[in-house]
Design a protein around this motif. Structure first.
Motif, PDB file in Angstrom:
ATOM      1  N   SER A  22       0.940  -1.232   0.134  1.00 51.94           N
ATOM      2  CA  SER A  22       0.059  -0.115  -0.043  1.00 51.94           C
ATOM      3  C   SER A  22       0.940   1.426   0.050  1.00 51.94           C
ATOM      4  O   SER A  22       2.214   1.228   0.338  1.00 51.94           O
ATOM      5  CB  SER A  22      -0.998  -0.103   0.967  1.00 51.94           C
ATOM      6  OG  SER A  22      -0.340   0.056   2.659  1.00 51.94           O
ATOM      7  N   VAL A  23       0.161   2.451  -0.335  1.00 52.85           N
ATOM      8  CA  VAL A  23       1.009   3.734  -0.536  1.00 52.85           C
ATOM      9  C   VAL A  23       1.485   4.090   0.926  1.00 52.85           C
ATOM     10  O   VAL A  23       2.651   4.701   0.869  1.00 52.85           O
ATOM     11  CB  VAL A  23      -0.006   4.792  -1.125  1.00 52.85           C
ATOM     12  CG1 VAL A  23       0.956   6.110  -0.952  1.00 52.85           C
ATOM     13  CG2 VAL A  23      -0.386   4.185  -2.399  1.00 52.85           C
ATOM     14  N   SER A  24       1.131   3.682   1.892  1.00 51.22           N
ATOM     15  CA  SER A  24       1.492   4.015   3.287  1.00 51.22           C
ATOM     16  C   SER A  24       2.997   3.505   3.551  1.00 51.22           C
ATOM     17  O   SER A  24       3.481   3.929   4.376  1.00 51.22           O
ATOM     18  CB  SER A  24       0.435   3.655   4.326  1.00 51.22           C
ATOM     19  OG  SER A  24       0.063   2.273   4.367  1.00 51.22           O
ATOM     20  N   GLU A  32      -0.362  11.450  -0.213  1.00 51.99           N
ATOM     21  CA  GLU A  32      -1.920  11.551  -0.317  1.00 51.99           C
ATOM     22  C   GLU A  32      -2.411  11.662  -1.842  1.00 51.99           C
ATOM     23  O   GLU A  32      -3.435  11.226  -2.155  1.00 51.99           O
ATOM     24  CB  GLU A  32      -2.361  12.608   0.586  1.00 51.99           C
ATOM     25  CG  GLU A  32      -2.284  12.512   1.858  1.00 51.99           C
ATOM     26  CD  GLU A  32      -2.730  13.774   2.493  1.00 51.99           C
ATOM     27  OE1 GLU A  32      -3.512  14.675   2.122  1.00 51.99           O
ATOM     28  OE2 GLU A  32      -2.773  13.739   3.803  1.00 51.99           O
ATOM     29  N   VAL A  34      -1.155  10.035  -4.235  1.00 59.23           N
ATOM     30  CA  VAL A  34      -1.266   8.532  -4.940  1.00 59.23           C
ATOM     31  C   VAL A  34      -2.672   7.926  -4.281  1.00 59.23           C
ATOM     32  O   VAL A  34      -3.211   7.107  -4.867  1.00 59.23           O
ATOM     33  CB  VAL A  34      -0.070   7.577  -4.510  1.00 59.23           C
ATOM     34  CG1 VAL A  34       0.042   6.629  -5.305  1.00 59.23           C
ATOM     35  CG2 VAL A  34       1.196   8.465  -4.909  1.00 59.23           C
ATOM     36  N   GLU A  35      -2.738   8.057  -3.130  1.00 58.35           N
ATOM     37  CA  GLU A  35      -4.124   7.378  -2.374  1.00 58.35           C
ATOM     38  C   GLU A  35      -5.130   8.026  -2.871  1.00 58.35           C
ATOM     39  O   GLU A  35      -6.257   7.191  -2.748  1.00 58.35           O
ATOM     40  CB  GLU A  35      -3.837   7.541  -0.824  1.00 58.35           C
ATOM     41  CG  GLU A  35      -4.974   6.710   0.021  1.00 58.35           C
ATOM     42  CD  GLU A  35      -4.537   5.404  -0.157  1.00 58.35           C
ATOM     43  OE1 GLU A  35      -5.366   4.374  -0.380  1.00 58.35           O
ATOM     44  OE2 GLU A  35      -3.230   4.800   0.157  1.00 58.35           O
ATOM     45  N   ARG A  36      -5.349   9.269  -3.410  1.00 64.99           N
ATOM     46  CA  ARG A  36      -6.519   9.746  -3.735  1.00 64.99           C
ATOM     47  C   ARG A  36      -6.615   9.357  -5.279  1.00 64.99           C
ATOM     48  O   ARG A  36      -7.883   9.798  -5.698  1.00 64.99           O
ATOM     49  CB  ARG A  36      -6.533  10.993  -3.499  1.00 64.99           C
ATOM     50  CG  ARG A  36      -6.866  11.687  -2.203  1.00 64.99           C
ATOM     51  CD  ARG A  36      -7.051  13.149  -2.288  1.00 64.99           C
ATOM     52  NE  ARG A  36      -6.019  13.792  -1.496  1.00 64.99           N
ATOM     53  CZ  ARG A  36      -5.604  14.980  -1.739  1.00 64.99           C
ATOM     54  NH1 ARG A  36      -6.619  15.839  -2.113  1.00 64.99           N
ATOM     55  NH2 ARG A  36      -4.529  15.593  -1.412  1.00 64.99           N
ATOM     56  N   CYS A  74      -5.245   0.602 -14.239  1.00 62.49           N
ATOM     57  CA  CYS A  74      -4.873   1.611 -13.533  1.00 62.49           C
ATOM     58  C   CYS A  74      -3.885   2.435 -14.476  1.00 62.49           C
ATOM     59  O   CYS A  74      -3.604   1.768 -15.463  1.00 62.49           O
ATOM     60  CB  CYS A  74      -4.112   1.209 -12.266  1.00 62.49           C
ATOM     61  SG  CYS A  74      -2.654   0.231 -12.341  1.00 62.49           S
ATOM     62  N   PRO A  89      -2.768   2.192  -4.587  1.00 62.31           N
ATOM     63  CA  PRO A  89      -3.684   2.843  -3.321  1.00 62.31           C
ATOM     64  C   PRO A  89      -4.374   1.622  -2.629  1.00 62.31           C
ATOM     65  O   PRO A  89      -4.751   0.471  -3.132  1.00 62.31           O
ATOM     66  CB  PRO A  89      -4.694   3.629  -4.310  1.00 62.31           C
ATOM     67  CG  PRO A  89      -4.002   3.752  -5.604  1.00 62.31           C
ATOM     68  CD  PRO A  89      -3.094   2.722  -5.768  1.00 62.31           C
ATOM     69  N   TYR A  90      -4.856   1.992  -1.373  1.00 63.16           N
ATOM     70  CA  TYR A  90      -5.281   1.069  -0.602  1.00 63.16           C
ATOM     71  C   TYR A  90      -6.797   0.634  -1.003  1.00 63.16           C
ATOM     72  O   TYR A  90      -7.171  -0.790  -0.818  1.00 63.16           O
ATOM     73  CB  TYR A  90      -5.670   1.532   0.805  1.00 63.16           C
ATOM     74  CG  TYR A  90      -5.976   0.711   1.936  1.00 63.16           C
ATOM     75  CD1 TYR A  90      -5.173  -0.385   2.352  1.00 63.16           C
ATOM     76  CD2 TYR A  90      -7.485   0.640   2.461  1.00 63.16           C
ATOM     77  CE1 TYR A  90      -5.768  -1.511   3.121  1.00 63.16           C
ATOM     78  CE2 TYR A  90      -7.891  -0.122   3.226  1.00 63.16           C
ATOM     79  CZ  TYR A  90      -7.222  -1.295   3.842  1.00 63.16           C
ATOM     80  OH  TYR A  90      -7.742  -1.947   4.634  1.00 63.16           O
ATOM     81  N   TRP A  91      -7.505   1.592  -1.577  1.00 61.84           N
ATOM     82  CA  TRP A  91      -8.936   0.998  -2.007  1.00 61.84           C
ATOM     83  C   TRP A  91      -8.702   0.156  -3.284  1.00 61.84           C
ATOM     84  O   TRP A  91      -9.329  -0.664  -3.602  1.00 61.84           O
ATOM     85  CB  TRP A  91      -9.745   2.238  -2.676  1.00 61.84           C
ATOM     86  CG  TRP A  91      -9.238   3.045  -3.809  1.00 61.84           C
ATOM     87  CD1 TRP A  91      -8.435   4.176  -3.640  1.00 61.84           C
ATOM     88  CD2 TRP A  91      -9.307   2.811  -5.194  1.00 61.84           C
ATOM     89  NE1 TRP A  91      -7.845   4.469  -5.020  1.00 61.84           N
ATOM     90  CE2 TRP A  91      -8.477   3.500  -6.165  1.00 61.84           C
ATOM     91  CE3 TRP A  91     -10.023   1.637  -5.840  1.00 61.84           C
ATOM     92  CZ2 TRP A  91      -8.543   3.560  -7.361  1.00 61.84           C
ATOM     93  CZ3 TRP A  91      -9.949   1.658  -7.202  1.00 61.84           C
ATOM     94  CH2 TRP A  91      -9.322   2.675  -7.906  1.00 61.84           C
TER      95      TRP A  91
END
Length: 301
Positions: A22-24, A32, A34-36, A74, A89-91
């Motif tokens: 995950s990006v974290s 953020e 990348v996560e969005r 993606c 991303p986590y989603w």
């Protein structure tokens, strides 16, 4: 001269397996952006391989979890990941049913440009947004493609909203880079239709004016029973008419017996003073003198 095997390699699409995180877990400051969005971070070696292959731009990829038989699509944001690793991303990991460190297959693809998409909010709080289409359009700028069945996450006013992609045209996976796409929204998952109260019918809304009239108090004229001069008994309907006496007009209370097209002029009348009260006055009477005549008339003989 290129060998035949090298020439065949140049015609093959990019297809490699990486260990995903995950990006974290990306080293350095929090990303953020990348996560969005809907783009991943790949290693530099992937860029070297992609530049030598015959692929279409912009670079789009299909991510596959072979164990769970789940796929999504993606774009790529940067090539700064460690070798043999990709950060997503986590989603997107939730859609692929991936855990930290699981293997994911990354394959280059070419997708048609989107013309239509339909989204379903996963929470009715999304309806509180004033202009949801404008918010979605702004958030989708961080995405490269959409896949039917994915649940994407967008951030607005420091709040995360999840949207399920119900439909995409012209295919189940489309590119949304530089496209003119029509967007529709379905009702949120937890949305409930408001209950409409039954309207009262005209008969139920009708009110008897007699119920609104104030109760009679004090003296009411002509309320006695009365007798006939000829000694006969009065008829019942006459008694009803005599007993039905209209209450005196009171200021502020509407006249429910008003007839349309008529005018009523109601005046205030001063009460008469009784004779006994006149006797208690000072005794002055206007023009009560005897009077006199200036010239007497002579009687004719």
């Amino acid at each position: 001269m290129f060998s035949l095997s090298l020439f065949n390699d140049l015609l093959l699409p990019f297809n490699t397996t990486y260990r995903c995180w995950s990006v974290s877990m990306l080293p350095g400051t929090e990303r953020e952006d990348v996560e969005r969005g809907g783009k991943i971070i790949m290693p530099p070696s992937a860029l070297d391989t992609l530049t030598r292959l015959n692929i279409n731009y912009p670079m789009l990829f299909k991510l596959s979890n072979k164990k769970k038989n789940r796929i999504t699509h993606c774009g790529v944001l940067e090539f700064i990941a460690d070798e043999d690793k990709v950060y997503i991303p986590y989603w997107m990991m939730k859609n692929l049913l991936l855990d930290e460190g699981d293997m994911v297959q990354v394959e280059s693809v070419s997708l048609a440009v989107a013309t239509f998409s339909k989204f379903q909010p996963q929470n009715s709080e999304f309806l509180d947004i004033t202009n949801p289409k404008a918010v979605l359009e702004n958030c989708l700028r961080n995405f490269a493609c959409l896949t039917t069945g994915d649940v994407i996450a967008i951030k607005y006013n420091q709040k995360i909203y999840e949207m399920c992609v119900l439909e995409t045209k012209p295919g189940n996976a489309v590119s949304i880079i530089e496209c003119d796409m029509n967007v529709e929204f379905a009702a949120p998952v937890d949305y409930k239709e408001p209950k409409h109260q039954k309207k009262e019918t005209s008969e139920e809304m009708m009110v008897d004016p007699a119920d609104l009239m104030p109760e009679s108090t004090g003296f009411i004229a002509f309320k006695g029973s009365g007798n006939r001069l000829d000694g006969k008994k009065k008829k019942d309907n006459v008694d009803d008419q005599l007993n039905h006496v209209k209450v005196a007009y009171q200021r502020g209370i509407p006249d429910y017996d008003y007839t349309i097209g008529t005018l009523q002029f109601i005046r205030n009348i001063r009460p008469l003073i009784n004779d006994k009260e006149n006797e208690n006055q000072d005794g002055f009477k206007a023009f009560a003198g005897s009077g006199s005549v200036l010239k007497t008339k002579t009687k004719k003989k």
